[in-house]
Design a protein around this motif. Structure first.
Motif, short mmCIF file in Angstrom:
data_model
loop_
_atom_site.label_atom_id
_atom_site.label_comp_id
_atom_site.label_asym_id
_atom_site.label_seq_id
_atom_site.Cartn_x
_atom_site.Cartn_y
_atom_site.Cartn_z
N THR A 43 -5.92 0.38 -1.91
CA THR A 43 -6.03 0.14 -2.54
C THR A 43 -4.34 -0.65 -2.93
OG1 THR A 43 -5.08 2.39 -3.93
CG2 THR A 43 -7.12 1.65 -3.71
N PRO A 44 -4.04 -1.65 -4.11
CA PRO A 44 -2.38 -1.82 -4.26
C PRO A 44 -1.62 -0.71 -5.41
CG PRO A 44 -4.15 -2.70 -5.80
CD PRO A 44 -4.81 -1.95 -4.90
N ILE A 45 -0.03 -0.44 -4.57
CA ILE A 45 0.52 0.03 -5.41
C ILE A 45 0.86 -0.87 -6.69
CG2 ILE A 45 1.00 1.31 -3.81
CD1 ILE A 45 3.75 -0.42 -3.63
N GLN A 46 0.95 -2.37 -6.79
CA GLN A 46 1.20 -2.83 -8.44
C GLN A 46 -0.16 -3.22 -9.06
OE1 GLN A 46 2.00 -3.99 -4.68
NE2 GLN A 46 0.02 -4.37 -4.65
N GLN A 47 0.09 -4.07 -9.73
CA GLN A 47 -0.42 -5.45 -10.34
C GLN A 47 -0.30 -6.62 -10.31
OE1 GLN A 47 -1.20 -2.96 -13.99
NE2 GLN A 47 -3.44 -1.89 -12.95
N GLY A 48 -1.03 -7.63 -10.65
CA GLY A 48 -1.42 -8.65 -10.65
C GLY A 48 0.04 -9.59 -9.86
N VAL A 49 -0.70 -8.80 -8.35
CA VAL A 49 0.18 -9.60 -7.31
C VAL A 49 -0.63 -10.45 -5.97
CG1 VAL A 49 1.53 -9.57 -5.13
CG2 VAL A 49 1.44 -8.23 -7.28
N ARG A 50 -1.08 -11.17 -5.43
CA ARG A 50 -1.97 -11.69 -5.18
C ARG A 50 -0.93 -12.55 -3.37
NH1 ARG A 50 -5.49 -16.31 -6.81
NH2 ARG A 50 -6.87 -14.28 -7.08
N VAL A 51 -1.35 -11.99 -2.11
CA VAL A 51 -0.68 -12.78 -0.73
C VAL A 51 -1.97 -12.99 -0.37
CG1 VAL A 51 2.01 -11.73 -1.33
CG2 VAL A 51 -0.16 -10.11 -0.51
N ALA A 52 -0.96 -13.87 0.62
CA ALA A 52 -1.93 -14.22 1.39
C ALA A 52 -1.06 -14.36 3.09
CB ALA A 52 -2.69 -15.76 1.65
N GLY A 53 -1.08 -14.19 4.35
CA GLY A 53 -0.42 -13.62 5.68
C GLY A 53 -1.76 -13.83 6.21
N THR A 54 -0.67 -13.85 7.28
CA THR A 54 -0.65 -13.97 9.19
C THR A 54 -0.56 -12.57 9.10
OG1 THR A 54 -0.24 -15.72 9.67
CG2 THR A 54 -0.21 -14.44 11.57
N ALA A 55 -1.72 -11.96 9.94
CA ALA A 55 -1.70 -10.29 10.34
C ALA A 55 -0.52 -10.66 11.44
CB ALA A 55 -3.19 -9.66 10.28
N VAL A 56 0.00 -9.37 10.94
CA VAL A 56 1.10 -8.37 12.77
C VAL A 56 0.46 -7.09 12.37
CG1 VAL A 56 3.06 -8.04 13.34
CG2 VAL A 56 2.71 -9.87 12.53
N THR A 57 -0.71 -6.67 13.75
CA THR A 57 -1.08 -5.91 13.71
C THR A 57 -0.19 -4.70 14.39
OG1 THR A 57 -2.65 -5.64 15.86
CG2 THR A 57 -3.49 -6.29 13.15
N ALA A 58 0.16 -3.05 13.89
CA ALA A 58 0.15 -2.27 14.24
C ALA A 58 -0.55 -0.72 14.34
CB ALA A 58 1.51 -1.79 14.06
N THR A 59 -0.67 0.08 15.65
CA THR A 59 -0.80 1.34 15.78
C THR A 59 -0.23 2.18 15.43
OG1 THR A 59 -1.45 1.58 17.87
CG2 THR A 59 -3.01 0.69 16.35
N VAL A 60 -0.11 3.46 15.20
CA VAL A 60 1.10 4.69 14.68
C VAL A 60 0.23 5.96 15.24
CG1 VAL A 60 2.77 3.11 12.97
CG2 VAL A 60 0.55 4.48 12.09
N ALA A 61 1.05 6.03 15.50
CA ALA A 61 0.83 8.35 15.99
C ALA A 61 0.39 9.01 14.57
CB ALA A 61 1.52 9.01 16.64
N PRO A 62 -0.15 10.03 14.51
CA PRO A 62 -0.56 10.52 13.65
C PRO A 62 1.39 11.15 12.76
CG PRO A 62 -2.31 11.21 14.80
CD PRO A 62 -1.27 9.80 15.74
N GLY A 63 1.88 10.82 12.11
CA GLY A 63 2.96 11.23 11.35
C GLY A 63 4.52 10.90 11.83
N ASP A 64 4.04 9.96 12.58
CA ASP A 64 5.12 8.95 13.43
C ASP A 64 5.38 7.38 13.25
OD1 ASP A 64 6.56 7.81 15.13
OD2 ASP A 64 6.73 9.90 16.27
N ASN A 65 6.10 6.81 12.47
CA ASN A 65 6.05 5.96 12.09
C ASN A 65 7.75 4.88 12.85
OD1 ASN A 65 9.10 5.95 11.09
ND2 ASN A 65 9.02 5.28 9.76
N THR A 66 7.35 5.25 14.35
CA THR A 66 8.02 4.12 15.40
C THR A 66 7.77 3.07 15.52
OG1 THR A 66 9.26 6.64 16.39
CG2 THR A 66 8.70 4.21 17.28
N MET A 67 6.09 2.78 15.54
CA MET A 67 5.93 1.80 15.81
C MET A 67 5.93 0.30 14.96
SD MET A 67 5.22 1.48 19.31
CE MET A 67 4.76 0.07 19.23
N ILE A 68 6.07 1.46 13.24
CA ILE A 68 5.97 -0.25 12.33
C ILE A 68 8.07 -0.69 12.01
CG2 ILE A 68 6.77 -0.14 9.87
CD1 ILE A 68 4.59 2.16 9.00
N GLY A 69 8.40 0.10 12.87
CA GLY A 69 10.06 -0.65 13.45
C GLY A 69 9.47 -1.05 14.87
#
Length: 235
Positions: A43-69
């Motif tokens: 679900t969105p955290i905001q309202q009234g926003v629409r965006v389109a883009g190209t998917a860059v995908t990532a998997t992350v380990a539970p409780g670890d955000n290394t791969m977002i960086g």
């Protein structure tokens, strides 16, 4: 073993991606045969926003955000980062600092099947997010996942380079190679809906605008006068 980072992914032309922002998620979902919609838990955290883009995908380990960086480095103008944990986790993987880094690279939003935090800041910054959870609990660093490989998120497979459209209704994914055909079908559906809207404004109803009466007749619908019905004449 995790730790794969795929570079140089193919992307649809930016003008084609931008065209998808004209359409709502519901329109595109219907136009591509009622497919590609992520589960309603995103679900969105905001309202009234629409965006389109190209998917860059990532998997992350539970409780670890290394791969977002790690994924940030692979992002460019017009992308949307799509993130899934390898096991369910509701922690706050993402906040205003990572959003600042993505915005500086022209990234248009984040789709994540986990938690985010700094919600007020993200809204003030104008960085759109669709998430499964909101959580102030932060993550650690040091565990690997993958970047730009096909991932499973909210009941769908998202591949790097797919077109992602997100708005108040949710998120829909269009395979990159189908993007031109789906955009064309979306335009046609939007034109059909506009013609229907004119008829509704003129006072017609869905039974006639959508030519539903033959279908109802075939299904066996019956119209019964109230007086006959209440007296038990028709059941």
């Amino acid at each position: 073993m995790p730790g794969i980072v795929v570079t140089g992914i193919p992307r649809a032309p930016l003008d084609l991606i931008n065209e998808f922002a004209r359409f709502g998620v519901a329109t595109v979902h219907e136009a591509q045969g009622r497919s590609g919609l992520l589960g309603a838990e995103i679900t969105p955290i905001q309202q009234g926003v629409r965006v389109a883009g190209t998917a860059v995908t990532a998997t992350v380990a539970p409780g670890d955000n290394t791969m977002i960086g790690v994924a940030v480095e692979q992002c460019q103008e017009g992308d949307i980062l799509v993130v899934a944990p390898t096991s369910p986790c509701d922690m706050g993987y993402f906040g205003d600092l990572l959003a600042t880094s993505l915005m500086a690279r022209g990234v248009r939003g984040l789709i994540i099947a986990a938690g985010v935090r700094d919600i007020a800041d993200l809204r003030d910054m104008g960085f759109p997010v669709w998430s499964r959870h909101v959580s102030a609990e932060g993550t650690r660093k040091g565990a690997l996942g993958d970047v730009n490989v096909p991932i499973s998120i909210a009941g769908r497979i998202v591949r790097p380079g797919d077109v992602v459209l997100a708005d108040d209704d949710g998120v829909v994914v269009v395979p990159r190679l189908d993007a031109a055909a789906v955009a064309r079908a979306s335009r046609e559906r939007e034109e059909t809906e506009e013609r229907a809207r004119v008829r509704y404004l003129a006072g017609e109803i869905a039974l006639d605008v959508n030519n539903m009466r033959p279908m109802l007749d075939t299904a066996g619908i019956r119209y019964v006068d109230y007086d006959s019905w209440k007296d038990g004449g028709e059941r």
